[in-house]
Enzyme design. Structure first.
Site, PDB file in Angstrom:
ATOM      1  CE1 TYR A 185      -9.589  -2.731   0.239  1.00 36.84           C
ATOM      2  CE2 TYR A 185      -8.662  -0.953  -1.056  1.00 36.84           C
ATOM      3  CZ  TYR A 185      -8.500  -2.012  -0.181  1.00 36.84           C
ATOM      4  OH  TYR A 185      -7.244  -2.349   0.273  1.00 36.84           O
ATOM      5  CE  LYS A 203      -4.008  -2.214   2.208  1.00 34.63           C
ATOM      6  NZ  LYS A 203      -5.000  -2.163   3.314  1.00 34.63           N
ATOM      7  NE  ARG A 259      -2.521  -5.459   7.277  1.00 40.52           N
ATOM      8  CZ  ARG A 259      -3.658  -6.026   6.901  1.00 40.52           C
ATOM      9  NH1 ARG A 259      -4.211  -6.968   7.654  1.00 40.52           N
ATOM     10  NH2 ARG A 259      -4.258  -5.659   5.779  1.00 40.52           N
ATOM     11  CG  PHE A 290     -13.357   2.055   6.702  1.00 44.42           C
ATOM     12  CD1 PHE A 290     -12.863   1.382   5.596  1.00 44.42           C
ATOM     13  CD2 PHE A 290     -13.982   1.315   7.704  1.00 44.42           C
ATOM     14  CE1 PHE A 290     -12.990   0.009   5.471  1.00 44.42           C
ATOM     15  CE2 PHE A 290     -14.121  -0.069   7.581  1.00 44.42           C
ATOM     16  CZ  PHE A 290     -13.625  -0.717   6.467  1.00 44.42           C
ATOM     17  CG  HIS A 303      -5.440  -6.346  -0.290  1.00 44.47           C
ATOM     18  ND1 HIS A 303      -6.666  -6.415   0.316  1.00 44.47           N
ATOM     19  CD2 HIS A 303      -5.466  -7.268  -1.294  1.00 44.47           C
ATOM     20  CE1 HIS A 303      -7.412  -7.328  -0.312  1.00 44.47           C
ATOM     21  NE2 HIS A 303      -6.704  -7.848  -1.294  1.00 44.47           N
ATOM     22  NE  ARG A 321      -6.554 -12.291   5.633  1.00 40.32           N
ATOM     23  CZ  ARG A 321      -7.299 -11.189   5.557  1.00 40.32           C
ATOM     24  NH1 ARG A 321      -7.246 -10.409   4.467  1.00 40.32           N
ATOM     25  NH2 ARG A 321      -8.084 -10.840   6.537  1.00 40.32           N
ATOM     26  CD  GLU A 379      -8.951  -9.428  -3.565  1.00 39.43           C
ATOM     27  OE1 GLU A 379      -9.856  -9.169  -2.743  1.00 39.43           O
ATOM     28  OE2 GLU A 379      -7.793  -9.743  -3.212  1.00 39.43           O
ATOM     29  CB  THR A 395      -7.361  -5.329  10.034  1.00 36.04           C
ATOM     30  OG1 THR A 395      -7.861  -6.526   9.432  1.00 36.04           O
ATOM     31  CG2 THR A 395      -7.705  -4.134   9.154  1.00 36.04           C
ATOM     32  CG  ASN A 403      -3.757  -2.121   6.864  1.00 40.01           C
ATOM     33  OD1 ASN A 403      -3.626  -1.859   5.675  1.00 40.01           O
ATOM     34  ND2 ASN A 403      -4.793  -2.786   7.346  1.00 40.01           N
TER      35      ASN A 403
END
Ligand code: ATP
Ligand code: MG
Length: 140
Positions: free
Chosen positions: A51, A11, A104, A59, A117, A87, A128, A93, A114
């Site tokens: 998203y 990100k 993270r 948010f 993704h 993950r 995706e 998150t 964070n």
């Protein structure tokens, strides 16, 4: 168990701090192989589409602002049980809930910024990946 694929985004908070290599190393050290990668400036349209599942969340607008605030690196990762493996190394998150040794915990600035993704299921991973990559851009 056969190798599967997942989709990852490094990100804008991470690219801004020159952490592309550091994040990728953690992914590779976790047993994931980068089989496609490109650095892009996400458009507003791409962020809103990507998203869409969060459209009703409070948010959503800010998240789309953040995801278009700088370059991101989109990647396809391959490995055994890739979705879960990714993950696990990403961590929770909210970085304040993330376990030691996760991306993270190491790098995230906030629950929004964070750093990474990762797809949450094989089905979403396939969707995706197809959102950002053509088949010929993925070389396993
Ligand atoms: P991702 O989908 O990015 O891998 P995730 O699956 O851990 O993250 P989601 O619940 O899918 O988390 O939320 C998507 C993204 O929206 C988060 O990664 C974060 O950037 C942002 N986000 C989630 N919850 C909040 C919140 N309460 N406030 C601000 N941003 C949030
Ligand atoms: Mg998610």
């Amino acid at each position: 168990m056969a190798a599967t694929r997942t989709f990852s985004i490094i990100k804008p908070d991470a690219t801004r701090r020159n952490l592309t290599g550091a994040v990728t190393k953690m992914l590779e050290d976790a047993g994931l192989r980068v089989v496609a990668s490109k650095r892009i400036q996400m458009t507003r349209e791409q962020a809103e589409g990507f998203y869409e599942v969060h459209k009703e969340r409070p948010f959503y607008g800010e998240l789309c602002d953040f995801m278009t605030s700088g370059p991101v690196v989109v990647q396809v990762l391959e490995g055994e049980d890739a979705v879960k493996r990714n993950r696990d190394v990403m961590g929770a998150t909210n970085p304040s809930d993330a376990a030691d040794g996760t991306i993270r915990k190491s790098f995230a600035e906030s629950i929004e910024a964070n750093s990474v993704h990762g797809s949450d299921s094989d089905e979403n991973a396939a969707k995706e990946i197809a959102f950002f990559f053509t088949d010929d851009e993925i070389v396993g």
